[in-house]
Design an enzyme around this catalytic site. Structure first.
Site, short mmCIF file in Angstrom:
data_model
loop_
_atom_site.label_atom_id
_atom_site.label_comp_id
_atom_site.label_asym_id
_atom_site.label_seq_id
_atom_site.Cartn_x
_atom_site.Cartn_y
_atom_site.Cartn_z
N TYR A 114 -10.63 -6.37 1.61
CA TYR A 114 -10.28 -7.17 0.43
C TYR A 114 -11.48 -7.94 -0.11
O TYR A 114 -11.56 -8.22 -1.29
CB TYR A 114 -9.19 -8.19 0.78
CG TYR A 114 -7.77 -7.69 0.66
CD1 TYR A 114 -7.37 -6.53 1.32
CD2 TYR A 114 -6.83 -8.38 -0.09
CE1 TYR A 114 -6.06 -6.09 1.23
CE2 TYR A 114 -5.52 -7.95 -0.19
CZ TYR A 114 -5.15 -6.80 0.48
OH TYR A 114 -3.85 -6.37 0.39
N LYS A 170 -7.72 1.20 13.48
CA LYS A 170 -7.93 2.63 13.28
C LYS A 170 -9.26 2.99 13.93
O LYS A 170 -10.17 3.53 13.31
CB LYS A 170 -7.90 2.94 11.77
CG LYS A 170 -7.90 4.42 11.40
CD LYS A 170 -6.61 5.15 11.77
CE LYS A 170 -6.76 6.65 11.53
NZ LYS A 170 -5.62 7.43 12.03
N ASP A 193 -1.53 4.22 11.93
CA ASP A 193 -0.56 5.25 11.51
C ASP A 193 0.61 5.29 12.51
O ASP A 193 1.78 5.32 12.13
CB ASP A 193 -1.23 6.63 11.35
CG ASP A 193 -2.15 7.00 12.51
OD1 ASP A 193 -2.42 6.14 13.39
OD2 ASP A 193 -2.61 8.16 12.55
N ASP A 242 -1.28 -6.10 5.33
CA ASP A 242 -0.58 -6.08 4.03
C ASP A 242 0.46 -4.96 4.02
O ASP A 242 1.61 -5.17 3.67
CB ASP A 242 -1.61 -5.86 2.91
CG ASP A 242 -0.93 -5.79 1.55
OD1 ASP A 242 -0.12 -6.68 1.26
OD2 ASP A 242 -1.22 -4.84 0.79
N ASP A 270 4.95 -5.31 4.58
CA ASP A 270 5.99 -4.85 3.64
C ASP A 270 6.95 -3.91 4.36
O ASP A 270 8.17 -3.97 4.18
CB ASP A 270 5.37 -4.08 2.45
CG ASP A 270 5.12 -4.99 1.25
OD1 ASP A 270 4.77 -6.17 1.47
OD2 ASP A 270 5.28 -4.52 0.10
#
Ligand code: IPM
Ligand code: MN
Length: 357
Positions: free
Chosen positions: A142, A192, A224, A248, A252
């Site tokens: 970000y 990751k 993942d 983020d 959700d």
């Protein structure tokens, strides 16, 4: 009598509607629990851009810095999507997070019993969910530099940089450890590292810091797989520790376990200084102005503010109980409607919650 000064940023879209409910509820709680709360309203997001040409004007940021806590509704609208990136409401939000050094974003995902049937997942899968996403908030891709567009190539190119230094990873890990110690002492760090160097540093640093606390049991998961596990068996998680972008996305995903993203609060914190408390959901421009939005995520954020930001634990509990009572009586906003419950407007469910305080 204790006195608090909070800044309320109602922002865009459904923001003003859910803020109206929050204001009333906070005023009532302050009377009942005997503290004084001054609510200073400032412009933020698209509406601030309209008036001042900036989504996070200096005046707003200064007030926030001087406050005891910031309660934020939501920002954004598709009508701002064509603005230069730094003028968009979302950039205002990133500027606020960065200006207040809010490196730790805490997103609790708790199933409310009365909403078990509202989840899109089977009841048996979600009934034991009680997890917290601890998301690093002012680093990673970000904010990483360099970033931008390259225009002197044959075809357009754009790039961002995912970067962390070990100090940034250490401080967010310390927060996760603190939270885990108040819970089941389990941290699952998500990265990751099978592909990314930055994730390898993340994994090594988290291991190094957590190994100093013998009470903590640490596991690691690739992002993942974590996405898959969150829908397969979300009950396995206690504290999920992860970077800005992964947090983020996963938050959700985790929000939907509860039935509606309209139920999820968050706190963005620093080691000292005011925090920002805001719902995880966005500004929902498609339903703005219709008085049908769910104010509960913002109310739960207000509850986190009372508890963490102002140390008014009893008021926070009072509010949570009031919300649970209203839900268990079968009152819902449209996002949670299930055919059995009574669907109320944003202000009506707000009034029902007020009655329980
Ligand atoms: C969130 C939001 C923000 C983010 C956007 C609005 C910039 O999605 O708080 O999760 O990506 O952090
Ligand atoms: Mn998000």
């Amino acid at each position: 009598m204790k006195k608090y000064k909070i800044v309320l940023l109602s922002g865009d879209g459904i923001g003003p509607e859910i803020s109206e409910v929050s204001k009333k509820v906070l005023k009532k709680l302050s009377k009942y629990h005997n503290f004084d709360i001054e609510i200073i309203e400032e412009l933020f997001g698209g509406i601030a851009y309209e008036k001042y040409g900036s989504p996070a004007p200096d005046k707003t940021l200064d007030q926030c810095k001087k406050s005891d806590a910031v309660l934020l509704a939501c920002v954004g609208d598709i009508k701002y999507d064509s603005l230069a990136r730094e003028l968009r409401p979302e950039s205002g939000l990133l500027k606020l997070r960065s200006a207040l050094n809010l490196f730790a974003n805490i997103r609790p995902v708790k199933i409310r019993k009365s909403l078990l049937d509202s989840s899109t997942l089977k009841k048996e899968i979600v009934e034991h969910v009680d997890l917290i996403v601890v998301r690093e908030l002012i680093g990673g891709i970000y904010f990483g530099k360099p970033r931008g567009h390259i225009t002197d190539t044959k075809i357009p190119k754009a790039f961002n940089t995912m970067v962390y230094d070990s100090a940034e990873i250490e401080r967010i890990t310390e927060i996760a450890i603190k939270i885990a110690n108040q819970r089941n002492k389990k941290i699952c760090s998500v990265d990751k590292s099978n592909v990314l160097e930055v994730s390898q540093l993340w994994r090594d640093t988290v291991l190094n810091i957590t190994s100093k606390d013998k009470n903590i049991s640490l596991s690691n998961m690739y992002v993942d797989n974590a996405a898959m596990q969150l829908v397969r068996d979300p009950g396995q998680f206690d504290v999920i520790l992860t970077s800005n972008l992964f947090g983020d996305i996963l938050s959700d995903l985790a929000a939907m376990l509860t039935g509606s993203i309209g139920m999820l609060p968050s706190a963005s914190l620093n080691n000292d200084g005011p925090g920002v408390f805001e719902p995880v959901h966005g500004s929902a421009p498609d339903i703005a102005g219709k008085n049908i939005a769910n104010p509960i995520a913002m109310l739960l954020s207000a509850s986190m503010m009372l508890k963490i930001g102002l140390n008014e634990e009893e008021a926070a509990e009072n509010l949570e109980t009031a919300i649970d009572k209203v839900l268990s009586k079968g009152f819902r906003t449209a996002d949670l409607a299930d055919g059995f419950s009574e669907v109320l407007s944003c202000s009506e469910i707000g009034d029902k919650i007020m009655d329980e305080i």
